[in-house]
Scaffold this motif. Structure first.
Motif, mmCIF file in Angstrom:
data_model
loop_
_atom_site.group_PDB
_atom_site.id
_atom_site.type_symbol
_atom_site.label_atom_id
_atom_site.label_comp_id
_atom_site.label_asym_id
_atom_site.label_seq_id
_atom_site.Cartn_x
_atom_site.Cartn_y
_atom_site.Cartn_z
ATOM 1 N N ASN A 99 0.864 -1.177 0.000
ATOM 2 C CA ASN A 99 0.000 0.000 0.000
ATOM 3 C C ASN A 99 0.899 1.224 0.000
ATOM 4 O OD1 ASN A 99 -2.280 -1.617 0.189
ATOM 5 N ND2 ASN A 99 -2.386 -1.462 2.414
ATOM 6 N N ALA A 100 0.447 2.287 -0.654
ATOM 7 C CA ALA A 100 1.236 3.515 -0.684
ATOM 8 C C ALA A 100 0.336 4.687 -1.047
ATOM 9 C CB ALA A 100 2.363 3.400 -1.707
ATOM 10 N N VAL A 101 0.765 5.875 -0.636
ATOM 11 C CA VAL A 101 0.106 7.111 -1.050
ATOM 12 C C VAL A 101 0.872 7.627 -2.255
ATOM 13 C CG1 VAL A 101 -0.418 9.497 -0.417
ATOM 14 C CG2 VAL A 101 -0.694 7.656 1.269
ATOM 15 N N ILE A 102 0.121 7.932 -3.308
ATOM 16 C CA ILE A 102 0.735 8.513 -4.499
ATOM 17 C C ILE A 102 0.036 9.827 -4.814
ATOM 18 C CG2 ILE A 102 1.330 6.227 -5.394
ATOM 19 C CD1 ILE A 102 -0.798 6.901 -7.646
ATOM 20 N N ALA A 103 0.717 10.666 -5.559
ATOM 21 C CA ALA A 103 0.134 11.931 -6.003
ATOM 22 C C ALA A 103 0.331 12.056 -7.502
ATOM 23 C CB ALA A 103 0.783 13.107 -5.288
ATOM 24 N N VAL A 104 -0.713 12.512 -8.152
ATOM 25 C CA VAL A 104 -0.663 12.832 -9.573
ATOM 26 C C VAL A 104 -0.930 14.327 -9.654
ATOM 27 C CG1 VAL A 104 -1.671 12.427 -11.843
ATOM 28 C CG2 VAL A 104 -1.516 10.537 -10.194
ATOM 29 N N ILE A 105 0.052 15.073 -10.134
ATOM 30 C CA ILE A 105 -0.068 16.525 -10.190
ATOM 31 C C ILE A 105 -0.214 16.949 -11.646
ATOM 32 C CG2 ILE A 105 1.083 18.727 -9.726
ATOM 33 C CD1 ILE A 105 2.449 17.263 -7.346
ATOM 34 N N ARG A 129 -4.256 21.074 -10.309
ATOM 35 C CA ARG A 129 -4.880 19.998 -9.535
ATOM 36 C C ARG A 129 -3.850 18.985 -9.074
ATOM 37 N NH1 ARG A 129 -8.153 23.173 -9.166
ATOM 38 N NH2 ARG A 129 -10.333 23.113 -9.761
ATOM 39 N N MET A 130 -4.082 18.484 -7.862
ATOM 40 C CA MET A 130 -3.310 17.367 -7.340
ATOM 41 C C MET A 130 -4.312 16.297 -6.931
ATOM 42 S SD MET A 130 -0.358 17.038 -4.415
ATOM 43 C CE MET A 130 -1.292 17.565 -3.004
ATOM 44 N N PHE A 131 -4.082 15.097 -7.406
ATOM 45 C CA PHE A 131 -4.909 13.952 -7.069
ATOM 46 C C PHE A 131 -4.072 13.072 -6.155
ATOM 47 C CE2 PHE A 131 -6.008 15.665 -11.132
ATOM 48 C CZ PHE A 131 -7.391 15.736 -11.111
ATOM 49 N N ARG A 132 -4.529 12.902 -4.929
ATOM 50 C CA ARG A 132 -3.771 12.108 -3.945
ATOM 51 C C ARG A 132 -4.564 10.827 -3.675
ATOM 52 N NH1 ARG A 132 -1.634 15.576 0.614
ATOM 53 N NH2 ARG A 132 -3.831 16.018 0.872
#
Length: 138
Positions: A53-59, A65-68
């Motif tokens: 499992n991990a937190v990722i960000a798409v900027i 916009r940032m999608f976390r």
């Protein structure tokens, strides 16, 4: 005088980039045009040598916009599942919307950004060898 101005500009840019990752350890993975992909290295939780499992960000810089996402990755079956998500205004970090799990495992292709993220988690993060022991956080 020019040195001072350049120093101030560089300092401001570093401060702004540090603000994005203040409580996180965001690591750049890849980019495609105006979209950047990041992994929060401090959030990675290895369940096995094939799942984590991990937190990722798409900027998306061009859309501010940032999608976390908190995601579950299974590299054995080449799938990912969204456990939670947030959409933020990138400049202010204001949360615009939140969602829970989507309940579906999505396949990812060989050349997809998700594969790059999984490869980064398992091959490039320090102490990735700890993936052999389930539950080890990094």
């Amino acid at each position: 005088m020019l040195r001072q101005i350049v120093g101030l500009v560089i300092g401001a840019l570093l401060l702004l980039s540090a603000e994005v990752c203040s409580a996180e350890d965001m690591r750049f993975v890849d980019a495609n045009d105006y979209t950047g992909y990041y992994v929060d290295a401090s959030s990675v939780n290895y369940e096995s040598t094939a799942a984590c499992n991990a937190v990722i960000a798409v900027i998306k810089a061009d859309r501010n916009r940032m999608f976390r996402y908190t995601m579950h990755f299974d590299r054995g079956s080449a799938t990912y599942q969204i456990l939670s998500s947030e959409v933020l205004a990138y400049d202010t970090k204001t949360v615009l919307s939140k969602s829970g799990p989507d309940g579906v495992a999505h396949p990812y292709a060989y050349a997809s950004p998700m594969r790059s993220i999984v490869d980064f988690i398992y091959n490039d993060l320090p102490h990735a060898a700890s993936a052999a022991s389930p539950g080890t956080c990094r």
